[in-house]
Design an enzyme around this catalytic site. Structure first.
Site, PDB file in Angstrom:
ATOM      1  CB  VAL A 222      -0.930   0.029   1.229  1.00  0.00           C
ATOM      2  CG1 VAL A 222      -1.764   1.303   1.250  1.00  0.00           C
ATOM      3  CG2 VAL A 222      -1.818  -1.211   1.258  1.00  0.00           C
ATOM      4  CE  LYS A 223       4.521   4.571  -4.960  1.00  0.00           C
ATOM      5  NZ  LYS A 223       4.569   4.929  -6.405  1.00  0.00           N
ATOM      6  CB  VAL A 224       0.284   6.191   2.506  1.00  0.00           C
ATOM      7  CG1 VAL A 224      -0.683   5.023   2.704  1.00  0.00           C
ATOM      8  CG2 VAL A 224       1.546   5.990   3.321  1.00  0.00           C
TER       9      VAL A 224
END
Ligand code: G3P
Length: 217
Positions: A82-84
């Site tokens: 997951v990229k934030v």
């Protein structure tokens, strides 16, 4: 050093993965928006092709939205990361998701101070953008060297994923600085193979060989 493809294009990914030197894929909303079809299906297909970490980015900017989208992205496939974004809510979401055992890639990193926060929040990967720093007249690779120093000082386990690589020198300098990963568009990965002396040398070898084979035949 690991090499990732920075793209959402399934055909390009299939072609490069078939060579055997690719370790993962990174995407972002701009890259996925370019591709036809449902982004979830595309990410799932990319996971099946590369069988390595595949980063998919949240588009929410608030903590609750990032957590909801983060769970959704992580559920697409076991290889999903997951990229934030590196914002307050992004760091808070990273802390929560990594606490749940979900791998997080903190993106849009432009300073060593930001990279320190990502490591303290338990990020699996941090993505400093060297090309965009070069674009504004600062040397992006200086940031990579700073982050390598800081992470080594405290044995942080966060991997440094050099992003926004625009040419082979970014990849070479990333490797020389001890970064863990470089992610590049397919066109930059293609350039890594090229050297004119390799082409000239091979041509001469083959010409000499054919000449002698013709004589012997
Ligand atoms: O994932 C980050 C990367 O795609 C940004 O690259 O070339 O748009 O700065 P660029």
């Amino acid at each position: 050093m690991k090499l990732f493809i920075d793209s959402g294009n399934i055909k390009d990914i299939e072609t490069l993965v078939a060579i055997g030197i690719i370790d993962g894929v990174t995407t972002n909303p701009s890259l996925l928006a370019k591709e036809p079809g449902n982004y979830r299906d595309n990410l799932k297909r990319i996971c099946q092709i590369v069988k390595g970490p595949v980063s998919g980015e949240v588009t929410a900017t608030d903590f609750a939205g990032m957590i909801q989208q983060g769970h959704d992205i992580a559920a697409i496939d076991e290889y999903m990361v997951v990229k934030v974004p590196l914002t307050r809510d992004g760091i808070k979401a990273c802390k929560t998701l990594s606490g749940e055992g979900i791998r997080v890639n903190v993106t849009l990193c432009f300073s060593a101070a930001q990279a320190l926060l990502a490591a303290k929040a338990g990020a699996t990967f941090v993505s400093p953008f060297v090309g965009r720093l070069d674009d504004v007249g600062t040397t992006g690779m200086d940031l990579i060297r700073e982050i390598v120093d800081i992470y080594e000082n405290y044995d942080f386990t966060t991997e440094i994923l050099v992003a926004s690589c625009r040419h082979p020198i970014h990849v070479v300098e990333a490797a020389r600085s001890g970064a863990d990963i470089a992610t590049c568009p397919p066109a930059v990965i293609d350039q890594l193979f090229n050297h004119p002396l390799t082409t000239i040398g091979l041509e001469k070898f083959l010409k000499d060989w054919e000449k002698t084979q013709a004589v012997k035949a």
